[in-house]
Design a protein around this motif. Structure first.
Motif, PDB file in Angstrom:
ATOM      1  N   ARG A  96       0.829  -1.216   0.000  1.00 64.59           N
ATOM      2  CA  ARG A  96       0.000   0.000   0.000  1.00 64.59           C
ATOM      3  C   ARG A  96       0.859   1.260   0.000  1.00 64.59           C
ATOM      4  O   ARG A  96       0.583   2.215  -0.730  1.00 64.59           O
ATOM      5  CB  ARG A  96      -0.941  -0.012   1.206  1.00 64.59           C
ATOM      6  CG  ARG A  96      -2.036  -1.071   1.140  1.00 64.59           C
ATOM      7  CD  ARG A  96      -3.035  -0.928   2.263  1.00 64.59           C
ATOM      8  NE  ARG A  96      -2.501  -1.422   3.522  1.00 64.59           N
ATOM      9  CZ  ARG A  96      -2.628  -2.673   3.950  1.00 64.59           C
ATOM     10  NH1 ARG A  96      -3.258  -3.567   3.207  1.00 64.59           N
ATOM     11  NH2 ARG A  96      -2.132  -3.043   5.115  1.00 64.59           N
ATOM     12  N   GLU A  97       1.918   1.262   0.810  1.00 66.93           N
ATOM     13  CA  GLU A  97       2.779   2.439   0.888  1.00 66.93           C
ATOM     14  C   GLU A  97       3.611   2.601  -0.377  1.00 66.93           C
ATOM     15  O   GLU A  97       3.857   3.724  -0.831  1.00 66.93           O
ATOM     16  CB  GLU A  97       3.696   2.329   2.113  1.00 66.93           C
ATOM     17  CG  GLU A  97       4.584   3.547   2.344  1.00 66.93           C
ATOM     18  CD  GLU A  97       3.802   4.821   2.598  1.00 66.93           C
ATOM     19  OE1 GLU A  97       4.366   5.915   2.350  1.00 66.93           O
ATOM     20  OE2 GLU A  97       2.631   4.734   3.027  1.00 66.93           O
ATOM     21  N   ILE A  98       4.029   1.501  -0.966  1.00 64.23           N
ATOM     22  CA  ILE A  98       4.809   1.580  -2.212  1.00 64.23           C
ATOM     23  C   ILE A  98       3.966   2.212  -3.318  1.00 64.23           C
ATOM     24  O   ILE A  98       4.450   3.069  -4.067  1.00 64.23           O
ATOM     25  CB  ILE A  98       5.300   0.178  -2.631  1.00 64.23           C
ATOM     26  CG1 ILE A  98       6.456  -0.266  -1.721  1.00 64.23           C
ATOM     27  CG2 ILE A  98       5.758   0.170  -4.089  1.00 64.23           C
ATOM     28  CD1 ILE A  98       6.856  -1.721  -1.890  1.00 64.23           C
ATOM     29  N   ALA A  99       2.707   1.814  -3.426  1.00 64.22           N
ATOM     30  CA  ALA A  99       1.830   2.404  -4.444  1.00 64.22           C
ATOM     31  C   ALA A  99       1.715   3.915  -4.247  1.00 64.22           C
ATOM     32  O   ALA A  99       1.724   4.686  -5.214  1.00 64.22           O
ATOM     33  CB  ALA A  99       0.456   1.748  -4.386  1.00 64.22           C
ATOM     34  N   ARG A 157      -4.415  -3.473  -6.728  1.00 65.68           N
ATOM     35  CA  ARG A 157      -5.614  -2.723  -6.316  1.00 65.68           C
ATOM     36  C   ARG A 157      -5.256  -1.273  -5.989  1.00 65.68           C
ATOM     37  O   ARG A 157      -5.953  -0.343  -6.390  1.00 65.68           O
ATOM     38  CB  ARG A 157      -6.257  -3.405  -5.119  1.00 65.68           C
ATOM     39  CG  ARG A 157      -7.543  -2.774  -4.646  1.00 65.68           C
ATOM     40  CD  ARG A 157      -8.370  -3.687  -3.749  1.00 65.68           C
ATOM     41  NE  ARG A 157      -7.558  -4.372  -2.758  1.00 65.68           N
ATOM     42  CZ  ARG A 157      -7.309  -5.676  -2.790  1.00 65.68           C
ATOM     43  NH1 ARG A 157      -7.782  -6.432  -3.767  1.00 65.68           N
ATOM     44  NH2 ARG A 157      -6.578  -6.250  -1.849  1.00 65.68           N
ATOM     45  N   GLU A 158      -4.169  -1.067  -5.278  1.00 62.51           N
ATOM     46  CA  GLU A 158      -3.760   0.292  -4.907  1.00 62.51           C
ATOM     47  C   GLU A 158      -3.312   1.095  -6.123  1.00 62.51           C
ATOM     48  O   GLU A 158      -3.488   2.315  -6.180  1.00 62.51           O
ATOM     49  CB  GLU A 158      -2.624   0.224  -3.882  1.00 62.51           C
ATOM     50  CG  GLU A 158      -3.038  -0.286  -2.516  1.00 62.51           C
ATOM     51  CD  GLU A 158      -4.022   0.634  -1.838  1.00 62.51           C
ATOM     52  OE1 GLU A 158      -3.821   1.865  -1.879  1.00 62.51           O
ATOM     53  OE2 GLU A 158      -5.012   0.127  -1.264  1.00 62.51           O
ATOM     54  N   LEU A 159      -2.722   0.428  -7.109  1.00 61.73           N
ATOM     55  CA  LEU A 159      -2.242   1.131  -8.305  1.00 61.73           C
ATOM     56  C   LEU A 159      -3.388   1.619  -9.191  1.00 61.73           C
ATOM     57  O   LEU A 159      -3.160   2.436 -10.083  1.00 61.73           O
ATOM     58  CB  LEU A 159      -1.313   0.224  -9.113  1.00 61.73           C
ATOM     59  CG  LEU A 159       0.083  -0.008  -8.521  1.00 61.73           C
ATOM     60  CD1 LEU A 159       0.846  -1.049  -9.334  1.00 61.73           C
ATOM     61  CD2 LEU A 159       0.888   1.293  -8.452  1.00 61.73           C
ATOM     62  N   LYS A 160      -4.606   1.142  -8.952  1.00 62.13           N
ATOM     63  CA  LYS A 160      -5.742   1.612  -9.746  1.00 62.13           C
ATOM     64  C   LYS A 160      -6.017   3.096  -9.500  1.00 62.13           C
ATOM     65  O   LYS A 160      -6.650   3.761 -10.325  1.00 62.13           O
ATOM     66  CB  LYS A 160      -6.991   0.781  -9.414  1.00 62.13           C
ATOM     67  CG  LYS A 160      -6.936  -0.636  -9.963  1.00 62.13           C
ATOM     68  CD  LYS A 160      -8.198  -1.409  -9.637  1.00 62.13           C
ATOM     69  CE  LYS A 160      -8.140  -2.826 -10.203  1.00 62.13           C
ATOM     70  NZ  LYS A 160      -9.350  -3.617  -9.856  1.00 62.13           N
ATOM     71  N   ARG A 161      -5.560   3.618  -8.366  1.00 67.69           N
ATOM     72  CA  ARG A 161      -5.733   5.047  -8.076  1.00 67.69           C
ATOM     73  C   ARG A 161      -4.758   5.908  -8.874  1.00 67.69           C
ATOM     74  O   ARG A 161      -4.915   7.120  -8.950  1.00 67.69           O
ATOM     75  CB  ARG A 161      -5.502   5.311  -6.591  1.00 67.69           C
ATOM     76  CG  ARG A 161      -6.435   4.565  -5.654  1.00 67.69           C
ATOM     77  CD  ARG A 161      -6.173   4.998  -4.218  1.00 67.69           C
ATOM     78  NE  ARG A 161      -7.005   4.280  -3.257  1.00 67.69           N
ATOM     79  CZ  ARG A 161      -7.071   4.581  -1.974  1.00 67.69           C
ATOM     80  NH1 ARG A 161      -6.352   5.601  -1.501  1.00 67.69           N
ATOM     81  NH2 ARG A 161      -7.838   3.894  -1.164  1.00 67.69           N
ATOM     82  N   ASP A 162      -3.742   5.266  -9.422  1.00 69.74           N
ATOM     83  CA  ASP A 162      -2.665   5.983 -10.110  1.00 69.74           C
ATOM     84  C   ASP A 162      -3.083   6.326 -11.534  1.00 69.74           C
ATOM     85  O   ASP A 162      -3.594   5.476 -12.270  1.00 69.74           O
ATOM     86  CB  ASP A 162      -1.419   5.092 -10.125  1.00 69.74           C
ATOM     87  CG  ASP A 162      -0.158   5.857 -10.489  1.00 69.74           C
ATOM     88  OD1 ASP A 162      -0.256   7.040 -10.894  1.00 69.74           O
ATOM     89  OD2 ASP A 162       0.937   5.280 -10.360  1.00 69.74           O
ATOM     90  N   ARG A 163      -2.878   7.594 -11.932  1.00 61.93           N
ATOM     91  CA  ARG A 163      -3.205   8.001 -13.297  1.00 61.93           C
ATOM     92  C   ARG A 163      -2.202   7.437 -14.301  1.00 61.93           C
ATOM     93  O   ARG A 163      -2.528   7.223 -15.462  1.00 61.93           O
ATOM     94  CB  ARG A 163      -3.225   9.526 -13.404  1.00 61.93           C
ATOM     95  CG  ARG A 163      -4.368  10.167 -12.651  1.00 61.93           C
ATOM     96  CD  ARG A 163      -4.380  11.674 -12.822  1.00 61.93           C
ATOM     97  NE  ARG A 163      -3.162  12.291 -12.334  1.00 61.93           N
ATOM     98  CZ  ARG A 163      -2.258  12.875 -13.100  1.00 61.93           C
ATOM     99  NH1 ARG A 163      -2.417  12.930 -14.403  1.00 61.93           N
ATOM    100  NH2 ARG A 163      -1.174  13.421 -12.585  1.00 61.93           N
ATOM    101  N   ALA A 164      -0.960   7.219 -13.867  1.00 65.87           N
ATOM    102  CA  ALA A 164       0.063   6.672 -14.753  1.00 65.87           C
ATOM    103  C   ALA A 164      -0.193   5.183 -14.991  1.00 65.87           C
ATOM    104  O   ALA A 164      -0.585   4.453 -14.081  1.00 65.87           O
ATOM    105  CB  ALA A 164       1.456   6.873 -14.147  1.00 65.87           C
ATOM    106  N   GLN A 165       0.034   4.746 -16.212  1.00 64.37           N
ATOM    107  CA  GLN A 165      -0.162   3.339 -16.538  1.00 64.37           C
ATOM    108  C   GLN A 165       0.990   2.509 -15.973  1.00 64.37           C
ATOM    109  O   GLN A 165       2.135   2.944 -15.963  1.00 64.37           O
ATOM    110  CB  GLN A 165      -0.240   3.152 -18.052  1.00 64.37           C
ATOM    111  CG  GLN A 165      -1.440   3.827 -18.686  1.00 64.37           C
ATOM    112  CD  GLN A 165      -1.515   3.599 -20.179  1.00 64.37           C
ATOM    113  OE1 GLN A 165      -0.657   2.957 -20.765  1.00 64.37           O
ATOM    114  NE2 GLN A 165      -2.548   4.135 -20.799  1.00 64.37           N
ATOM    115  N   SER A 166       0.664   1.313 -15.523  1.00 63.89           N
ATOM    116  CA  SER A 166       1.688   0.434 -14.980  1.00 63.89           C
ATOM    117  C   SER A 166       1.391  -1.007 -15.355  1.00 63.89           C
ATOM    118  O   SER A 166       0.251  -1.363 -15.660  1.00 63.89           O
ATOM    119  CB  SER A 166       1.788   0.582 -13.457  1.00 63.89           C
ATOM    120  OG  SER A 166       0.546   0.280 -12.852  1.00 63.89           O
ATOM    121  N   SER A 167       2.425  -1.830 -15.316  1.00 61.02           N
ATOM    122  CA  SER A 167       2.288  -3.257 -15.581  1.00 61.02           C
ATOM    123  C   SER A 167       3.060  -3.995 -14.497  1.00 61.02           C
ATOM    124  O   SER A 167       4.229  -3.690 -14.247  1.00 61.02           O
ATOM    125  CB  SER A 167       2.845  -3.598 -16.967  1.00 61.02           C
ATOM    126  OG  SER A 167       2.796  -4.985 -17.205  1.00 61.02           O
TER     127      SER A 167
END
Length: 498
Positions: free
Chosen positions: A332-335, A369-379
């Motif tokens: 969670r903190e890393i995201a 799940r936490e990365l879904k809040r991020d506007r930047a795309q990630s894989s």
């Protein structure tokens, strides 16, 4: 989830902080000497074509030539390019990438800021973002934001876009267009078409390399792109910027005006809302977790490495359970830190070892799940047998590390310097070589103060032993201006011997 935006301005920089549920999750910094470049449009000149790299370098008037990959060259190029002849009857012309030659003039747009020694990344697929729409010249596409969940609303907006879209223009409907009427969308579209016409007129008079169109500044673009209805308030400590934001919203989103507040208290804005302390933590190499563990962030040229450690956490006697708890909080903190530090490229995370595949899957799912809040795309790839998770995150601009710091002049950015013992050995080897070619038995040795203390400490100091070994008199003189691993030697005539 409560979202808030805080904008702090000073003579030297503008800082925009976004908070979610009271936590700092994104920070944008703009300085006069380092203005935002993403979205800027240039008439450039091809400086070099590297077919082996499937790319070209384009001179846009910056210190470093910008990078244009062949995959970012569209299938069609308008009359502003000198690469092809324009046929007004067709409007569009097919372009063969093999035709790209040095010296060609080409209209390009910046999609990634220059980072370190890498120039900006370009595309020929121009797009003009508005408040509700994105205009894509020379395209026939119609797109609707995936964040609009209602299928009925998507159909309505798509139908409106077909009605409003001018010929040879593509239109993408943004998330904030949800619920907007035809009149509002048409006004936004007309303004973008007018901007495109100005760009075309500017190109006709331009000589490359030249800036053709400057996108909005950092603060204005944040309001355009991120001030969505779910943002509860925007707080600004600049009266000028406060008025500019209200004027902008008055035309396109008057219902949001009441959410904009002017901050005029004596206490600095970021101090009043505890943002300043979060910024300082975001620049630290070590980040503590509430549970007692901590994260270590190391950025290299190739990738970013994140190490998860148990730290002070004791927990239960079951090691697997302890590891899972720390890893879940770490995920969670890393995201959050990825967004806050704006880290991009390849990222490798070393989680605490877990034996149970189900626990590894839980940590993987938590990070996703936490990365879904991020506007930047990630894989993200699942945790490997070595306990490592590999991921990539879209990189658009330099991370906070580049915005707030520069490489150490002593260590060159490695974080390591030559040890004092190694420096003394280096001096001793030099003295040995010096004695084989010179008869001088007296030297003045200038070294960094820390090295001077190391050399002269104690009755049987290191410099005494060197003098006895080579039968010389050496005066050690501290010199603040010298680098840690550098030294100078003078003979009794005052001649520099090194």
């Amino acid at each position: 989830m409560e979202k808030q935006i805080f904008i702090n301005t000073s003579i030297g920089e503008t800082r925009i902080a976004m908070l979610e549920d009271g936590k700092l999750v994104e920070l944008f910094v703009e300085r006069p000497e380092n203005e935002r470049m993403v979205g800027d449009i240039y008439l450039g000149r091809v400086a070099n074509v590297m077919k082996g790299m499937q790319a070209a370098f384009v001179d846009i008037g910056q210190t470093q030539d910008a990078f244009l990959h062949f995959s970012d060259i569209g299938e069609s190029i308008r009359e502003y390019s000198s690469i092809i002849d324009y046929d007004s009857s067709e409007g569009l012309n097919k372009f063969n990438k093999d035709d790209l030659k040095e010296g060609h003039e080409i209209l390009v747009q910046i999609i990634k800021e220059p980072i370190s020694n890498k120039g900006a990344r370009l595309t020929t697929e121009i797009s003009l973002p508005g408040r509700f729409l994105v205009l894509v010249p020379n395209q026939n596409l119609i797109g609707v934001s995936k964040k609009i969940l209602s299928q009925r609303e998507k159909r309505r907006l798509r139908k409106l876009a077909r009605t409003l879209r001018p010929e040879n223009f593509g239109v993408i409907i943004r998330t904030v267009a949800e619920g907007k009427d035809e009149k509002t969308l048409k006004a936004d579209l007309d303004a973008l078409v007018q901007t495109w016409r100005k760009i075309k007129n500017n190109v006709k008079k331009a000589t490359p390399p030249m800036l053709i169109h400057k996108d909005l500044g950092m603060a204005s673009s944040i309001i355009r792109d991120l001030f969505t209805p779910d943002v509860t308030k925007v707080v600004v400590d600049s009266r000028t910027l406060f008025n500019e934001i209200k004027s902008y919203l008055r035309d396109i989103s008057p219902q949001l005006i009441d959410k904009v507040e002017f901050y005029n208290r004596a206490e600095p804005l970021f101090d009043a809302f505890s943002i300043e302390s979060d910024i300082e933590k975001s620049l630290a190499r070590k980040v503590w977790l509430k549970i007692g563990g901590y994260l270590i962030f190391d950025s290299t040229e190739a990738l970013v490495a994140i190490d998860v450690n148990s730290g002070k956490y004791v927990g239960h006697s079951d090691h697997e359970h302890n590891s899972l708890r720390i890893n879940l909080e770490a995920a969670r903190e890393i995201a959050r830190q990825l967004r806050l530090r704006d880290l991009g490229g390849i990222i490798v995370i070393d989680f605490i070892d877990m034996q149970d595949p189900k626990n590894r899957k839980k940590v993987y799912d938590e990070l996703k799940r936490e990365l879904k809040r991020d506007r930047a795309q990630s894989s993200v790839a699942p945790i490997s047998d070595f306990g490592l998770m590999q991921m990539t995150r879209e990189r658009i601009r330099p991370s906070l590390l580049f915005s707030f710091s520069e490489p150490c002049p002593t260590c060159g950015g490695t974080g390591r310097v030559t040890s004092k013992g190694a420096i003394v050995n280096k001096i001793e080897r030099w003295i040995k070589r010096y004695r084989t070619t010179n008869k001088e038995r007296s030297l003045k040795l200038f070294v960094h103060p820390e090295v001077a203390r190391y050399l002269t400490d104690g009755f049987r100091s290191r410099i005494r032993r060197i003098m006895w070994r080579f039968w010389m008199k050496i005066d050690v003189i501290p010199e603040d201006t010298l680098q840690f691993d550098d030294f100078k030697a003078f003979n009794k005539k005052g001649e520099i011997t090194l």
